[in-house]
Design a protein around this motif. Structure first.
Motif, PDB file in Angstrom:
ATOM      1  N   ALA A  99       2.406  11.108  -3.466  1.00  0.00           N
ATOM      2  CA  ALA A  99       3.592  10.104  -4.254  1.00  0.00           C
ATOM      3  C   ALA A  99       4.815  10.931  -3.839  1.00  0.00           C
ATOM      4  O   ALA A  99       5.505  10.364  -3.753  1.00  0.00           O
ATOM      5  CB  ALA A  99       3.200  10.636  -5.499  1.00  0.00           C
ATOM      6  N   LEU A 100       4.763  12.508  -4.490  1.00  0.00           N
ATOM      7  CA  LEU A 100       6.168  12.561  -3.199  1.00  0.00           C
ATOM      8  C   LEU A 100       6.717  12.336  -2.148  1.00  0.00           C
ATOM      9  O   LEU A 100       7.966  11.555  -2.059  1.00  0.00           O
ATOM     10  CB  LEU A 100       6.427  14.265  -3.031  1.00  0.00           C
ATOM     11  N   VAL A 101       6.137  12.293  -0.830  1.00  0.00           N
ATOM     12  CA  VAL A 101       6.608  11.677   0.094  1.00  0.00           C
ATOM     13  C   VAL A 101       6.949  10.121   0.335  1.00  0.00           C
ATOM     14  O   VAL A 101       8.229   9.547   0.925  1.00  0.00           O
ATOM     15  CB  VAL A 101       5.490  11.469   1.739  1.00  0.00           C
ATOM     16  N   LEU A 102       5.989   9.612  -0.231  1.00  0.00           N
ATOM     17  CA  LEU A 102       6.291   8.539  -0.722  1.00  0.00           C
ATOM     18  C   LEU A 102       7.602   7.457  -1.749  1.00  0.00           C
ATOM     19  O   LEU A 102       8.207   6.662  -1.116  1.00  0.00           O
ATOM     20  CB  LEU A 102       5.303   6.848  -1.220  1.00  0.00           C
ATOM     21  N   SER A 103       7.908   8.978  -2.199  1.00  0.00           N
ATOM     22  CA  SER A 103       9.042   8.735  -3.172  1.00  0.00           C
ATOM     23  C   SER A 103      10.461   8.851  -2.337  1.00  0.00           C
ATOM     24  O   SER A 103      11.754   8.903  -3.014  1.00  0.00           O
ATOM     25  CB  SER A 103       8.929   9.149  -4.403  1.00  0.00           C
ATOM     26  N   GLY A 104       9.943   9.447  -0.831  1.00  0.00           N
ATOM     27  CA  GLY A 104      10.875  10.444  -0.137  1.00  0.00           C
ATOM     28  C   GLY A 104      11.258  11.644  -0.310  1.00  0.00           C
ATOM     29  O   GLY A 104      12.358  12.058  -0.278  1.00  0.00           O
TER      30      GLY A 104
ATOM     31  N   LYS B 286       4.320  13.561  15.802  1.00  0.00           N
ATOM     32  CA  LYS B 286       5.124  12.922  16.641  1.00  0.00           C
ATOM     33  C   LYS B 286       5.760  11.176  15.992  1.00  0.00           C
ATOM     34  O   LYS B 286       6.894  10.288  16.048  1.00  0.00           O
ATOM     35  CB  LYS B 286       4.092  12.577  17.787  1.00  0.00           C
ATOM     36  N   GLN B 287       4.408  10.851  14.866  1.00  0.00           N
ATOM     37  CA  GLN B 287       4.620   9.635  14.756  1.00  0.00           C
ATOM     38  C   GLN B 287       5.570  10.014  13.132  1.00  0.00           C
ATOM     39  O   GLN B 287       5.723   8.368  12.491  1.00  0.00           O
ATOM     40  CB  GLN B 287       3.470   9.243  14.732  1.00  0.00           C
ATOM     41  N   GLY B 288       6.128  11.000  12.516  1.00  0.00           N
ATOM     42  CA  GLY B 288       6.495  10.784  11.343  1.00  0.00           C
ATOM     43  C   GLY B 288       5.663  11.439  10.219  1.00  0.00           C
ATOM     44  O   GLY B 288       6.408  11.128   9.120  1.00  0.00           O
ATOM     45  N   VAL B 289       4.543  11.268  10.599  1.00  0.00           N
ATOM     46  CA  VAL B 289       3.476  11.372   9.102  1.00  0.00           C
ATOM     47  C   VAL B 289       3.524  12.874   9.160  1.00  0.00           C
ATOM     48  O   VAL B 289       3.123  13.740   9.652  1.00  0.00           O
ATOM     49  CB  VAL B 289       1.900  11.029   9.947  1.00  0.00           C
ATOM     50  N   ILE B 290       3.466  12.424   7.722  1.00  0.00           N
ATOM     51  CA  ILE B 290       3.515  14.158   6.854  1.00  0.00           C
ATOM     52  C   ILE B 290       2.399  14.251   6.047  1.00  0.00           C
ATOM     53  O   ILE B 290       1.637  13.361   6.170  1.00  0.00           O
ATOM     54  CB  ILE B 290       4.595  14.080   5.642  1.00  0.00           C
TER      55      ILE B 290
ATOM     56  N   GLU C 293      -6.061   8.002  18.056  1.00  0.00           N
ATOM     57  CA  GLU C 293      -6.757   6.518  17.927  1.00  0.00           C
ATOM     58  C   GLU C 293      -6.074   6.216  16.630  1.00  0.00           C
ATOM     59  O   GLU C 293      -5.251   4.601  16.466  1.00  0.00           O
ATOM     60  CB  GLU C 293      -7.965   6.419  18.027  1.00  0.00           C
ATOM     61  N   LEU C 294      -6.127   6.530  15.715  1.00  0.00           N
ATOM     62  CA  LEU C 294      -6.042   6.214  14.478  1.00  0.00           C
ATOM     63  C   LEU C 294      -4.523   5.706  14.045  1.00  0.00           C
ATOM     64  O   LEU C 294      -4.132   4.845  13.348  1.00  0.00           O
ATOM     65  CB  LEU C 294      -6.638   7.065  13.666  1.00  0.00           C
ATOM     66  N   LEU C 295      -3.931   6.775  14.257  1.00  0.00           N
ATOM     67  CA  LEU C 295      -2.305   6.908  14.228  1.00  0.00           C
ATOM     68  C   LEU C 295      -2.023   6.087  14.597  1.00  0.00           C
ATOM     69  O   LEU C 295      -0.807   4.972  13.975  1.00  0.00           O
ATOM     70  CB  LEU C 295      -1.257   8.569  14.269  1.00  0.00           C
ATOM     71  N   GLN C 296      -1.610   5.620  16.108  1.00  0.00           N
ATOM     72  CA  GLN C 296      -2.075   4.526  16.966  1.00  0.00           C
ATOM     73  C   GLN C 296      -1.871   3.089  16.255  1.00  0.00           C
ATOM     74  O   GLN C 296      -0.607   2.116  15.904  1.00  0.00           O
ATOM     75  CB  GLN C 296      -2.036   4.397  18.702  1.00  0.00           C
ATOM     76  N   ARG C 297      -3.119   2.673  15.677  1.00  0.00           N
ATOM     77  CA  ARG C 297      -3.198   1.661  14.662  1.00  0.00           C
ATOM     78  C   ARG C 297      -2.733   1.819  13.227  1.00  0.00           C
ATOM     79  O   ARG C 297      -2.604   0.753  12.142  1.00  0.00           O
ATOM     80  CB  ARG C 297      -4.938   1.432  14.599  1.00  0.00           C
ATOM     81  N   ALA C 298      -1.720   2.877  12.679  1.00  0.00           N
ATOM     82  CA  ALA C 298      -1.036   2.781  11.689  1.00  0.00           C
ATOM     83  C   ALA C 298       0.073   2.646  11.209  1.00  0.00           C
ATOM     84  O   ALA C 298       1.216   3.607  11.083  1.00  0.00           O
ATOM     85  CB  ALA C 298      -2.050   3.862  11.241  1.00  0.00           C
ATOM     86  N   PRO C 299       0.784   1.561  11.436  1.00  0.00           N
ATOM     87  CA  PRO C 299       2.279   1.682  11.547  1.00  0.00           C
ATOM     88  C   PRO C 299       2.804   1.684  10.879  1.00  0.00           C
ATOM     89  O   PRO C 299       4.252   3.043  10.604  1.00  0.00           O
ATOM     90  CB  PRO C 299       2.801   0.537  12.538  1.00  0.00           C
ATOM     91  N   ARG C 300       2.259   1.407   9.278  1.00  0.00           N
ATOM     92  CA  ARG C 300       3.071   2.233   8.460  1.00  0.00           C
ATOM     93  C   ARG C 300       2.498   3.673   7.633  1.00  0.00           C
ATOM     94  O   ARG C 300       3.259   3.516   6.758  1.00  0.00           O
ATOM     95  CB  ARG C 300       2.773   1.117   7.152  1.00  0.00           C
TER      96      ARG C 300
END
Length: 320
Positions: A308-313, A90-94, A62-69
């Motif tokens: 910070a690491l994930v947001l920096s790619g 599945k949504q590409g969230v680390i 439910e939360l992940l579906q509401r969090a596109p970013r």
């Protein structure tokens, strides 16, 4: 260009989030000791690039579906049963946790809880504070020895091995049960692998450190407690739902086992009216396994660094 937005679900010291400060805009839930309400978390997730969460926060479909970013979830814990990791992938969230940094502190607390339950430390302290100490008696608040007894560790991961090292210092016989054998623990510590039932029947102290899974939910139930020695003490510093609390209560009041030391419960927090909290042979703690200042601050820094690491790619340090 707008900075990424990171939401933190408890009030944390800002200095522990320094690795995130320049990279992202950070907002925190205002309370340190109360969970972020579900509706607030769902609302913040809509625009969040990162979430720094606690075990009390449910990160589900439910939360992940509401969090596109959303790109990263960092859990301030070694456990992650509050996160639907598969849905996140599945949504590409680390998703990240905080292993290793809390191992020794949690092992300290585990062994302290074992000692406190065995020697009735809390009960003895309360005896004085309640004005009951009027004289010495040969069996006044007599507990059980720990040295040279048999400890049975269920879940021989890094924390289990750290507890076993402490037990070795007390001259204890070390048994363990795990999904797979741990040769390192056997060689280093002389720990002996046994079946779950054998461990229950032989151990004077049964220490639960297994993660919560579908297989381990209510692993400690009426049947398990009946296989333990009547003099045995049960210690749980893993997850409350690994134990059927009604069955544990029955085992204690029926004297099927001698006592329990509990740092976790099925539903937290509990009140003083909780059945287990009312029993004198139960030492109850408010989920403080890793709660040393040094360790908790290290956990906070690791969570911030992972986001910070994930947001920096870049790859996270401790991806689940």
């Amino acid at each position: 260009m707008d900075k990424p937005f990171v939401y933190v679900t408890r009030r944390l010291p800002e200095e522990q989030l320094s690795s995130l400060k320049e990279l992202a805009d950070i907002e925190m839930w205002e309370k340190e000791d109360e969970p972020c309400p579900r509706d607030v978390l769902l609302e913040k997730a809509k625009t969040a690039d990162g979430l720094l969460t606690m075990l009390s926060d449910r990160i589900d479909a439910e939360l992940l579906q509401r969090a596109p970013r959303l790109q990263a979830v960092a859990n301030l814990a070694v456990g992650f049963d509050n996160i639907d990791v598969e849905a996140a992938k599945k949504q590409g969230v680390i998703c990240c946790n905080t292993p290793d940094v809390l191992t020794e502190s949690t092992a300290d607390l585990t062994f302290a809880l074992l000692l406190a339950a065995a020697r009735r430390i809390i009960e003895a302290s309360d005896w004085i504070k309640q004005g009951n100490w009027t004289g010495w008696g040969p069996l006044l608040l007599a507990g059980a020895d720990v040295h040279h007894k048999t400890i049975g560790i269920v879940g021989m991961g890094s924390i289990g091995r750290a507890v076993a090292r402490r037990a070795k210092g007390f001259g204890m016989n070390i048994l363990y049960h795990n999904r797979s054998r741990n040769p390192e623990a056997e060689i280093e510590l002389g720990a002996a692998y046994t079946s779950f039932d054998e461990l229950l029947g032989q151990a004077d102290f049964v220490v639960c450190l297994t993660p919560l899974t579908e297989e381990t939910k209510h692993l400690f139930n009426r049947s398990a407690f009946q296989k333990m020695k009547q003099s045995a003490v049960f210690i749980n510093v893993s997850r409350g739902q690994v134990v059927d609390e009604q069955d544990l209560y029955h085992a204690l009041v029926e004297n099927e086992i001698a006592g329990a030391g509990l740092d976790v419960f099925a539903e937290e927090p509990i009140s003083k009216e909780h059945p287990l909290a009312k029993l004198p042979q139960v030492t109850a703690l408010p989920h403080i396994g890793s709660a040393s200042r040094e360790t908790r601050e290290a956990m906070m820094r690791l969570c911030a660094e992972n986001i910070a690491l994930v947001l920096s790619g870049k790859p996270a340090k401790t991806e689940i």
